[in-house]
Design a protein around this motif. Sequence first.
Motif, PDB file in Angstrom:
ATOM      1  N   LYS A 190       0.693  -1.132   0.091  1.00  0.00           N
ATOM      2  CA  LYS A 190      -0.056  -0.076  -0.084  1.00  0.00           C
ATOM      3  C   LYS A 190       0.892   1.334  -0.001  1.00  0.00           C
ATOM      4  O   LYS A 190       1.915   1.150   0.593  1.00  0.00           O
ATOM      5  CB  LYS A 190      -0.817  -0.148   1.259  1.00  0.00           C
ATOM      6  N   ARG A 191       0.281   2.273  -0.680  1.00  0.00           N
ATOM      7  CA  ARG A 191       1.186   3.415  -0.938  1.00  0.00           C
ATOM      8  C   ARG A 191       0.340   4.265   0.303  1.00  0.00           C
ATOM      9  O   ARG A 191      -0.696   4.590   0.064  1.00  0.00           O
ATOM     10  CB  ARG A 191       1.218   4.383  -1.989  1.00  0.00           C
ATOM     11  N   ILE A 192       1.218   5.202   1.103  1.00  0.00           N
ATOM     12  CA  ILE A 192       0.373   5.916   2.134  1.00  0.00           C
ATOM     13  C   ILE A 192       0.770   7.287   1.867  1.00  0.00           C
ATOM     14  O   ILE A 192       1.857   7.732   1.437  1.00  0.00           O
ATOM     15  CB  ILE A 192       1.208   5.651   3.790  1.00  0.00           C
ATOM     16  N   GLN A 193      -0.295   8.088   2.053  1.00  0.00           N
ATOM     17  CA  GLN A 193      -0.005   9.609   1.944  1.00  0.00           C
ATOM     18  C   GLN A 193      -0.257  10.328   3.344  1.00  0.00           C
ATOM     19  O   GLN A 193      -1.322   9.969   3.864  1.00  0.00           O
ATOM     20  CB  GLN A 193      -0.911  10.275   0.976  1.00  0.00           C
ATOM     21  N   ILE A 194       0.535  11.093   3.890  1.00  0.00           N
ATOM     22  CA  ILE A 194       0.468  11.805   5.133  1.00  0.00           C
ATOM     23  C   ILE A 194       0.552  13.104   4.588  1.00  0.00           C
ATOM     24  O   ILE A 194       1.511  13.789   4.184  1.00  0.00           O
ATOM     25  CB  ILE A 194       1.548  11.422   6.122  1.00  0.00           C
ATOM     26  N   ASN A 195      -0.573  13.848   5.230  1.00  0.00           N
ATOM     27  CA  ASN A 195      -0.586  15.607   4.988  1.00  0.00           C
ATOM     28  C   ASN A 195      -0.469  16.024   6.364  1.00  0.00           C
ATOM     29  O   ASN A 195      -1.014  15.693   7.111  1.00  0.00           O
ATOM     30  CB  ASN A 195      -1.860  15.849   4.470  1.00  0.00           C
ATOM     31  N   ILE A 196       0.359  17.244   6.515  1.00  0.00           N
ATOM     32  CA  ILE A 196       0.692  17.827   7.576  1.00  0.00           C
ATOM     33  C   ILE A 196      -0.112  19.160   7.758  1.00  0.00           C
ATOM     34  O   ILE A 196      -0.313  19.867   6.557  1.00  0.00           O
ATOM     35  CB  ILE A 196       2.187  18.234   7.793  1.00  0.00           C
ATOM     36  N   ARG A 197      -0.672  19.412   8.784  1.00  0.00           N
ATOM     37  CA  ARG A 197      -1.596  20.735   8.713  1.00  0.00           C
ATOM     38  C   ARG A 197      -0.873  22.060   8.489  1.00  0.00           C
ATOM     39  O   ARG A 197       0.550  21.999   8.710  1.00  0.00           O
ATOM     40  CB  ARG A 197      -2.199  20.767  10.344  1.00  0.00           C
ATOM     41  N   LYS A 198      -1.352  22.887   8.042  1.00  0.00           N
ATOM     42  CA  LYS A 198      -0.709  24.098   7.364  1.00  0.00           C
ATOM     43  C   LYS A 198      -0.338  25.084   8.120  1.00  0.00           C
ATOM     44  O   LYS A 198       0.615  25.872   7.987  1.00  0.00           O
ATOM     45  CB  LYS A 198      -1.680  24.490   6.192  1.00  0.00           C
ATOM     46  N   ASP A 199      -1.348  25.604   9.196  1.00  0.00           N
ATOM     47  CA  ASP A 199      -1.010  26.812   9.865  1.00  0.00           C
ATOM     48  C   ASP A 199       0.358  26.575  10.920  1.00  0.00           C
ATOM     49  O   ASP A 199       0.433  25.595  11.524  1.00  0.00           O
ATOM     50  CB  ASP A 199      -1.979  27.296  10.719  1.00  0.00           C
ATOM     51  N   PRO A 200       1.457  27.476  10.413  1.00  0.00           N
ATOM     52  CA  PRO A 200       2.495  27.462  11.027  1.00  0.00           C
ATOM     53  C   PRO A 200       2.484  27.239  12.847  1.00  0.00           C
ATOM     54  O   PRO A 200       3.181  26.603  13.509  1.00  0.00           O
ATOM     55  CB  PRO A 200       3.659  28.557  10.706  1.00  0.00           C
ATOM     56  N   ASN A 201       1.930  28.403  13.114  1.00  0.00           N
ATOM     57  CA  ASN A 201       1.673  28.322  14.605  1.00  0.00           C
ATOM     58  C   ASN A 201       0.975  27.099  15.298  1.00  0.00           C
ATOM     59  O   ASN A 201       1.524  26.756  16.319  1.00  0.00           O
ATOM     60  CB  ASN A 201       0.687  29.711  15.036  1.00  0.00           C
ATOM     61  N   SER A 202      -0.071  26.750  14.602  1.00  0.00           N
ATOM     62  CA  SER A 202      -0.860  25.288  15.012  1.00  0.00           C
ATOM     63  C   SER A 202       0.018  24.144  14.727  1.00  0.00           C
ATOM     64  O   SER A 202       0.151  23.280  15.851  1.00  0.00           O
ATOM     65  CB  SER A 202      -2.073  24.967  14.045  1.00  0.00           C
ATOM     66  N   TRP A 203       0.851  24.192  14.038  1.00  0.00           N
ATOM     67  CA  TRP A 203       1.714  23.084  13.463  1.00  0.00           C
ATOM     68  C   TRP A 203       2.961  22.987  14.649  1.00  0.00           C
ATOM     69  O   TRP A 203       3.090  21.722  15.229  1.00  0.00           O
ATOM     70  CB  TRP A 203       2.606  23.119  12.234  1.00  0.00           C
ATOM     71  N   LEU A 204       3.463  24.275  14.888  1.00  0.00           N
ATOM     72  CA  LEU A 204       4.514  24.322  16.006  1.00  0.00           C
ATOM     73  C   LEU A 204       3.930  23.832  17.364  1.00  0.00           C
ATOM     74  O   LEU A 204       4.579  22.884  18.221  1.00  0.00           O
ATOM     75  CB  LEU A 204       4.879  25.600  16.214  1.00  0.00           C
ATOM     76  N   LYS A 205       2.697  24.122  17.687  1.00  0.00           N
ATOM     77  CA  LYS A 205       2.043  23.555  19.123  1.00  0.00           C
ATOM     78  C   LYS A 205       1.912  22.271  19.047  1.00  0.00           C
ATOM     79  O   LYS A 205       2.195  21.359  19.961  1.00  0.00           O
ATOM     80  CB  LYS A 205       0.852  24.420  19.286  1.00  0.00           C
TER      81      LYS A 205
END
Length: 383
Positions: free
Chosen positions: A284-299
């Motif tokens: 299976k090929r997996i795709q992972i998307n990371i949240r976009k907002d930098p402040n929310s990502w860092l927290k």
Amino acid sequence: MIKKPVSIYIHWPFCTSKCPYCDFNSHIKQSIDHNDWLIAIKAELNYLLENFLFRNSYKYYLKSIFFGGGTPSLMEPFVIKGIINECERLFYKEPNKEVEITLEANPGSIFIDKLKCFLDAGVNRISIGVQSFDERLLLFLGRDHSVYEAKKAIEISRNIFKNLSFDLIYALPKQSLEDWERSLNEAFEFNPDHLSLYQLTIEKGTAFYNRYKNGSLIPLQSDLAIKMYYMTEEITKRNNMPAYEVSNYSKLNKTCIHNLSYWKGEDWIGIGPGATSRFFAGKKRIQINIRKDPNSWLKDVQNKKNGVNEISKETAEDYMIEKVIMGLRLVNGINLNEVKKVLKMDRLRMLIENNFIIHKGKLIKTTFKGRLNLNTVLAEIIK
């Protein structure tokens, strides 16, 4: 144990200003704690590797690292060095093979001392967002540098890095064929190893799109854009830097190894706000998307070691379609046997007969005419 290559993409989401054509995940922020960001990037990298990639039965070796953005040349060199060191610690490295490590840079953030620090940190390829050698068009594109600064940045970088690439955008409103010819000829005066030459596209969510919708931005006529594409093909070939992809041109053995991972459907891990990973876990090929907002990502990363927003699995057919869409962008094409299941073979034969596609041995690849009409070609052949 099978050895597989993996590429690492690091997204730095900050810029000094937002260009009106840009739909990338970029943000303007005055104050950034670079040490916090280094710690967070390393934490998310380790999390994704331990929880996904390293659970596979493969032995991965590091193929490339790409610092994209945003404007990664705004990063402090110690952050770049820390990330590269962490990648090299985590992955097996093939003997006698250099890992391609690219840093995207804007002319306004290029300084000799900082570039030397980037080189010392391990960066061995630089990609500069020049976009135009015409002051009038730079202003239209909303760039925060002048033609003089762009040329100076190229000269400085050329003296420091053995592998130099820069971007130009063409097919701009009110740009003439002669304007583009002049810019291309100027580009080759700097002896680049690689050029990314993009026609302007008006993307939703950008300032240009709003201007296009209200009628204040009128795109260049398509027949003139086509002439510019033909001219690009001729001038790049004349300068021994032919196309290897729809919009990318390089000297021999100077293709962008990292971007080829995307176009060939190989494995990569994306770290940072808005980044994407794609890799095989078993069949299976997996795709992972990371949240976009930098402040929310860092927290999120500080609290739980990752900013993962969504995880999905591709079917075999999804992957084949991706191989077709991305692989036919490449001059070298794709293996027909690997994707035949998702193709309309009668339409493929028709396009071969009409010189849009070449079929030779196991390979199918687009002709120049096919690349010029790639969206139409893809719509015709994919089931």
